[in-house]
Write an enzyme that holds these catalytic residues in place. Structure first.
Site, mmCIF file in Angstrom:
data_model
loop_
_atom_site.group_PDB
_atom_site.id
_atom_site.type_symbol
_atom_site.label_atom_id
_atom_site.label_comp_id
_atom_site.label_asym_id
_atom_site.label_seq_id
_atom_site.Cartn_x
_atom_site.Cartn_y
_atom_site.Cartn_z
ATOM 1 N N SER A 288 0.836 -1.202 0.000
ATOM 2 C CA SER A 288 0.000 0.000 0.000
ATOM 3 C C SER A 288 0.866 1.246 0.000
ATOM 4 C CB SER A 288 -0.899 0.000 1.237
ATOM 5 O OG SER A 288 -1.616 1.210 1.292
ATOM 6 N N HIS B 15 -1.327 -1.029 -4.133
ATOM 7 C CA HIS B 15 -2.627 -0.654 -3.582
ATOM 8 C C HIS B 15 -2.616 0.856 -3.327
ATOM 9 C CE1 HIS B 15 -6.360 -1.503 -1.335
ATOM 10 N NE2 HIS B 15 -5.942 -0.613 -0.445
ATOM 11 N N ASP C 103 -4.784 4.051 -1.905
ATOM 12 C CA ASP C 103 -5.912 4.438 -1.054
ATOM 13 C C ASP C 103 -6.295 5.898 -1.292
ATOM 14 O OD1 ASP C 103 -6.376 2.057 0.650
ATOM 15 O OD2 ASP C 103 -4.316 2.424 1.298
ATOM 16 N N MET D 135 -8.701 8.858 -0.122
ATOM 17 C CA MET D 135 -9.538 9.218 1.039
ATOM 18 C C MET D 135 -9.934 10.681 0.951
ATOM 19 S SD MET D 135 -7.316 7.595 4.120
ATOM 20 C CE MET D 135 -6.663 5.933 4.080
ATOM 21 N N HIS E 126 -8.440 1.813 -4.059
ATOM 22 C CA HIS E 126 -9.436 1.606 -2.994
ATOM 23 C C HIS E 126 -9.995 2.978 -2.630
ATOM 24 C CE1 HIS E 126 -9.949 0.463 1.567
ATOM 25 N NE2 HIS E 126 -11.116 0.654 0.970
ATOM 26 N N MET F 58 -12.023 5.405 -0.529
ATOM 27 C CA MET F 58 -12.694 5.681 0.741
ATOM 28 C C MET F 58 -13.241 7.095 0.648
ATOM 29 S SD MET F 58 -9.868 3.793 3.053
ATOM 30 C CE MET F 58 -8.751 3.793 1.673
ATOM 31 N N MET G 206 -12.529 -5.560 4.528
ATOM 32 C CA MET G 206 -11.650 -4.757 5.380
ATOM 33 C C MET G 206 -11.378 -5.529 6.669
ATOM 34 S SD MET G 206 -10.753 -2.062 3.767
ATOM 35 C CE MET G 206 -9.774 -1.364 5.102
ATOM 36 N N ASP H 188 -7.423 -6.232 3.642
ATOM 37 C CA ASP H 188 -6.712 -4.950 3.765
ATOM 38 C C ASP H 188 -6.769 -4.473 5.217
ATOM 39 O OD1 ASP H 188 -5.644 -2.428 3.387
ATOM 40 O OD2 ASP H 188 -7.324 -1.656 2.208
HETATM 41 C C1 DX5 Z 1 -6.565 1.670 5.510
HETATM 42 C C2 DX5 Z 1 -6.135 1.389 4.102
HETATM 43 C C3 DX5 Z 1 -5.071 0.387 3.976
HETATM 44 C C4 DX5 Z 1 -3.769 0.698 4.672
HETATM 45 C C5 DX5 Z 1 -3.329 -0.585 5.306
HETATM 46 O O1 DX5 Z 1 -7.691 2.442 5.472
HETATM 47 O O2 DX5 Z 1 -7.249 0.955 3.352
HETATM 48 O O3 DX5 Z 1 -4.833 0.057 2.615
HETATM 49 O O4 DX5 Z 1 -2.747 1.175 3.837
HETATM 50 O O5 DX5 Z 1 -2.269 -0.335 6.147
HETATM 51 P P1 DX5 Z 1 -1.679 -1.418 7.136
HETATM 52 O O6 DX5 Z 1 -1.190 -2.555 6.297
HETATM 53 O O7 DX5 Z 1 -0.581 -0.675 7.822
HETATM 54 O O8 DX5 Z 1 -2.779 -1.830 8.064
HETATM 55 ZN ZN ZN Z 2 -6.852 0.177 1.303
#
Ligand code: DX5
Ligand code: ZN
Length: 218
Positions: free
Chosen positions: A8, A33, A35, A37, A66, A68, A137, A175
């Site tokens: 990620s 990956h 993210d 947000m 991903h 969010m 998740m 994840d």
């Molecule tokens: C959290 C993200 C993850 C995050 C995971 O909201 O969706 O993708 O990067 O991080 P770790 O592996 O540190 O839990």
């Molecule tokens: Zn994620």
């Protein structure tokens, strides 16, 4: 369905995306990956489609995005243009999950659906035949570095059973809180795509990804 590791980029150094992408590529990871947000669906803000477009210029990795964000259907065109390969959206974030997934496929991306730890599998049952990937998740979304929630494994098992029952072939991704121990539990439950942020970036990236792969072979 082969196993895939998805480091990620959330845990990387944002001032050096090009280098970080290159480092991820060198580990042999199948995906990166990404993210997105918005500070609304989750309390944190990361980056949007423009940043993904800039990343695309520096990497040929599969971009596993991903979202969010609230009403993710608003970003389908922008992300497709940016060069995203997979767009995974939360059932909790839209009133129109079915339509939004159709839109993603129409835009030429693979479509993923994701549920939070507090959301039951029933919420994604009606769209299973539309998706390329289901993300369960294993932490509450928003931040890296949180502890894996073991109760979520029941949902991985349930989704794997539904996939078999309906003769479908989507990937099952996990994840949050993935390390060399929890990855084994997730695999045993039926997951085959493993996102890892803090675990792989906390030490030597190559060595940490290799440790995850070894754990999968144990
Ligand atoms: C959290 C993200 C993850 C995050 C995971 O909201 O969706 O993708 O990067 O991080 P770790 O592996 O540190 O839990
Ligand atoms: Zn994620």
């Amino acid at each position: 369905m082969g196993n895939k590791i998805a480091p990620s980029i959330l845990a990387a150094d944002y001032a050096h995306f090009a280098e970080e992408l290159h480092r991820i590529e060198e580990t042999g990871a199948e995906y990166v990956h990404i993210d997105l947000m918005d500070g609304q669906f989750v309390p944190n803000i990361s980056f949007g489609a423009d940043v993904v477009a800039s990343m695309r210029k520096h990497s040929k990795l599969v971009f596993d995005c991903h979202l969010m964000v609230v009403d993710p259907e608003r970003y389908v065109e922008a992300l497709a243009q940016a060069g995203a390969d997979i767009m995974t959206i939360h059932v909790e974030a839209t009133r129109h999950i079915h339509g939004a997934l159709q839109k993603i496929k129409k835009a030429g991306m693979k479509a993923g659906v994701v549920i939070n730890p507090g959301t039951p599998v029933a919420m994604l049952e009606p769209v299973l035949d539309l998706v390329d990937q289901v993300l369960i998740m294993t932490v509450n979304p928003g931040f890296g570095g949180q502890a894996f929630i073991p109760e979520t494994l029941d949902k991985v098992r349930r989704v794997a059973a539904l996939r078999k029952e309906r003769n479908l072939s989507f990937d099952i991704e996990v994840d949050g809180g993935i390390d060399h121990e929890t990855i084994k539990l997730a695999k045993a439950a039926g997951a085959n795509v493993f996102v890892a942020g803090s675990y792989v970036f906390k030490g030597d990236l190559n060595a940490q990804v290799a440790r995850l792969r070894e754990a999968l072979h144990d």
